[in-house]
Scaffold this motif. Sequence first.
Motif, PDB file in Angstrom:
ATOM      1  N   ALA A 242       0.859  -1.184   0.000  1.00  0.00           N
ATOM      2  CA  ALA A 242       0.000   0.000   0.000  1.00  0.00           C
ATOM      3  C   ALA A 242       0.897   1.237   0.000  1.00  0.00           C
ATOM      4  CB  ALA A 242      -0.899   0.015   1.238  1.00  0.00           C
ATOM      5  N   VAL A 243       0.522   2.232  -0.806  1.00  0.00           N
ATOM      6  CA  VAL A 243       1.357   3.436  -0.906  1.00  0.00           C
ATOM      7  C   VAL A 243       0.998   4.411   0.214  1.00  0.00           C
ATOM      8  CG1 VAL A 243       1.987   5.398  -2.358  1.00  0.00           C
ATOM      9  CG2 VAL A 243       1.605   3.138  -3.398  1.00  0.00           C
ATOM     10  N   LYS A 244       2.002   4.810   0.989  1.00  0.00           N
ATOM     11  CA  LYS A 244       1.828   5.739   2.100  1.00  0.00           C
ATOM     12  C   LYS A 244       2.837   6.869   1.968  1.00  0.00           C
ATOM     13  CE  LYS A 244      -1.011   2.847   4.025  1.00  0.00           C
ATOM     14  NZ  LYS A 244      -2.450   3.178   4.041  1.00  0.00           N
ATOM     15  N   LEU A 245       2.439   8.069   2.346  1.00  0.00           N
ATOM     16  CA  LEU A 245       3.421   9.152   2.435  1.00  0.00           C
ATOM     17  C   LEU A 245       4.099   9.016   3.794  1.00  0.00           C
ATOM     18  CD1 LEU A 245       4.685  11.669   1.144  1.00  0.00           C
ATOM     19  CD2 LEU A 245       3.070  13.027   2.493  1.00  0.00           C
ATOM     20  N   LEU A 246       5.347   8.563   3.768  1.00  0.00           N
ATOM     21  CA  LEU A 246       6.067   8.323   5.021  1.00  0.00           C
ATOM     22  C   LEU A 246       7.072   9.433   5.301  1.00  0.00           C
ATOM     23  CD1 LEU A 246       7.100   4.535   5.212  1.00  0.00           C
ATOM     24  CD2 LEU A 246       5.062   5.653   6.140  1.00  0.00           C
ATOM     25  N   GLY A 247       7.111   9.856   6.539  1.00  0.00           N
ATOM     26  CA  GLY A 247       8.259  10.571   7.054  1.00  0.00           C
ATOM     27  C   GLY A 247       9.142   9.520   7.695  1.00  0.00           C
ATOM     28  N   ARG A 248      10.375   9.432   7.267  1.00  0.00           N
ATOM     29  CA  ARG A 248      11.234   8.336   7.746  1.00  0.00           C
ATOM     30  C   ARG A 248      12.561   8.872   8.247  1.00  0.00           C
ATOM     31  NH1 ARG A 248      11.937   3.017   4.176  1.00  0.00           N
ATOM     32  NH2 ARG A 248      10.069   2.474   5.364  1.00  0.00           N
ATOM     33  N   LEU A 249      12.908   8.447   9.455  1.00  0.00           N
ATOM     34  CA  LEU A 249      14.224   8.751  10.024  1.00  0.00           C
ATOM     35  C   LEU A 249      14.954   7.437  10.208  1.00  0.00           C
ATOM     36  CD1 LEU A 249      16.095  10.890  11.596  1.00  0.00           C
ATOM     37  CD2 LEU A 249      15.169   9.794  13.650  1.00  0.00           C
ATOM     38  N   THR A 250      16.205   7.391   9.765  1.00  0.00           N
ATOM     39  CA  THR A 250      17.024   6.199   9.989  1.00  0.00           C
ATOM     40  C   THR A 250      18.309   6.633  10.682  1.00  0.00           C
ATOM     41  OG1 THR A 250      16.230   5.529   7.811  1.00  0.00           O
ATOM     42  CG2 THR A 250      17.839   4.098   8.858  1.00  0.00           C
ATOM     43  N   ILE A 251      18.662   5.918  11.730  1.00  0.00           N
ATOM     44  CA  ILE A 251      19.933   6.193  12.409  1.00  0.00           C
ATOM     45  C   ILE A 251      20.721   4.897  12.434  1.00  0.00           C
ATOM     46  CG2 ILE A 251      21.045   6.976  14.543  1.00  0.00           C
ATOM     47  CD1 ILE A 251      18.596   8.529  15.224  1.00  0.00           C
ATOM     48  N   GLN A 252      21.835   4.893  11.728  1.00  0.00           N
ATOM     49  CA  GLN A 252      22.633   3.670  11.642  1.00  0.00           C
ATOM     50  C   GLN A 252      24.095   4.040  11.840  1.00  0.00           C
ATOM     51  OE1 GLN A 252      22.160   1.525   7.965  1.00  0.00           O
ATOM     52  NE2 GLN A 252      22.150  -0.449   9.008  1.00  0.00           N
ATOM     53  N   ASP A 253      24.724   3.426  12.831  1.00  0.00           N
ATOM     54  CA  ASP A 253      26.121   3.728  13.151  1.00  0.00           C
ATOM     55  C   ASP A 253      26.340   5.241  13.267  1.00  0.00           C
ATOM     56  OD1 ASP A 253      26.550   0.976  12.888  1.00  0.00           O
ATOM     57  OD2 ASP A 253      26.942   1.169  10.741  1.00  0.00           O
ATOM     58  N   GLY A 254      25.399   5.909  13.891  1.00  0.00           N
ATOM     59  CA  GLY A 254      25.542   7.343  14.113  1.00  0.00           C
ATOM     60  C   GLY A 254      25.184   8.210  12.914  1.00  0.00           C
TER      61      GLY A 254
END
Lengths: 339, 339
Positions: free
Chosen positions: A265-277
């Motif tokens: 399903a298509v969603k308008l996402l706000g996405r934050l990713t934190i990986q190894d700082g």
Amino acid sequence: MKNVPVVLTGYGNVGRAFVRLLTDKRLECARRYGLELDLKAVLRRSGGWLAKGCDDAEALTSSGASVALESHPGWVPGLTFDSAIDRLTPGVLAEATPSNWRTGEPQLAFLHSALDAGWNVAAASKGALVVDFRGLTEKARSRGLALKYSGATAAALPTVDVAAIALAGASIERIDGILTGTTNYILSRLEAGESFADALIEAQAKGIAELDPSMDIDGWDTACKLLLISNAAAGTNLTLADIPVEGIRNVSAAMLADARKEGRAVKLLGRLTIQDGRVKAEVKPVAVEPSHPLHGITGTVKGIAFMTDTMGTVVVTGGKSDPRGTAAAMLKDIINIYR
Amino acid sequence: MKNVPVVLTGYGNVGRAFVRLLTDKRLECARRYGLELDLKAVLRRSGGWLAKGCDDAEALTSSGASVALESHPGWVPGLTFDSAIDRLTPGVLAEATPSNWRTGEPQLAFLHSALDAGWNVAAASKGALVVDFRGLTEKARSRGLALKYSGATAAALPTVDVAAIALAGASIERIDGILTGTTNYILSRLEAGESFADALIEAQAKGIAELDPSMDIDGWDTACKLLLISNAAAGTNLTLADIPVEGIRNVSAAMLADARKEGRAVKLLGRLTIQDGRVKAEVKPVAVEPSHPLHGITGTVKGIAFMTDTMGTVVVTGGKSDPRGTAAAMLKDIINIYR
């Protein structure tokens, strides 16, 4: 019983709902939290209303939105924010003026003045916080004041307080949010086969979308909320310039059909990713898998998923998307400041 | 930096995960919250371990579950809880002994002793709280101590803190909870066509169900959590005797098939309803509609829906269902007591 002076800026839908809510919740706030929330002034562009005594405030709050503020006793044409708070013992500023997310004004000036004068803040507007998050939060911290903004971060859907309290001690590795009811509603209508133009007109007719819907549709509303939630919940230091933003204008029938074939399903996402700082924030339409915790969130419903190291994925959905829901988020912040 | 003396009771899966987590989160707790969580003692039935100095505690926490507690320096055979806390500056008791929900012992004695001696409490066990909720909460309140039990109320799924903080000022009109991962897993397997006996054996083989699964299957685990969440979040004064409890033993293939025909799904719900001041709590299998916010919650996932007056319905789902998730809930409570 603790008396809490309250000043409200802005008297649109949210401001009026807030005044009404103060009346409705007067007894409950006293009984459950020992708080007497005492509305002292309401500021709008054209002037301000000042309470002259308890009876006066009661008359305003119990009449709620039904009588124009300007016809109440205590209305002072041209009264400014600074001169209003100068007369009062510091309490909490409930900030609900319309949000300009490019300049932050007029709230930016209000918030700095309020903090300088020793007032706590419960804000429903995003603009000032988005423009000067660091300056405002550091000013509040250095003065030992509370700066809260649940009303600006998806309102009755709890986001920042869940992260701060319910996930204390866990590290957030990712946040996925459906943070704007309008865009989620339009996407749901597109899924159902409507055209973008029709879906938008329908959303406007229902009062879900603004007359100028570009802030929502182009993803900026989601980006502003993502910025505030990430900075508050995950300790990032994002500005809007750090967030690539794509809205839903170009979501095509083909994209929706492709997604549907695979159960996505298509969603308008706000996405934050934190990986190894390394911090990455973005706003864009994403075709989410059926196993994604926000896959089933449709219509005007909002939702946020926190992926953490020690608590797994914690998902919050729902929360009223109307002025009363936003007012309830402001009231919640005020209670949590003073309880 | 604030030093927080910590005493742990119980050294089973949750206790060991908690000790491991203290090590893993040492730096983060210091950096984010200014807290130095200082493990001073671990009590089990056969005796207790007392830290002799910082190095000693560090040796224990960094070895975690790998070395038997009894072989560490500082192990005192026969050491009792009361004599252990007598030697220490009061801090927080992390309570993780197995739960007896009929007598509340042995935790009931530990919790009263701890509160009498000025210790805050972060409990992962339900027994004592279910048996004497009022006595314990009133003792804590009268002494100005914190009594927290996120670990006992669905652990890494936030429930009581969401209600207290994120819904402050809203009135809860209904709570629906899928509060036990085991029963939800078994129901999901039944939906897939398995027999109850096979589903249970599978759940036990995967370590999801206890060897004596009756507490979960017969609904008592859900009832205990519903009691604690309702009393904490909605100010009720429930005892177990107030809650009619029906588990999932009698969920038939016919009930599942009937539900499926209408798109509904059978869930073991803990439900609280408050209407015009009348409180009703119950635990039973319910065929929920597709529009119900917990309809799609399957497998070992848990979830809770709060229906409120001013914020609409707020739903929280997810949260790790393992000893580390429970330990993370205890750590969260401790951080929130001292931050």
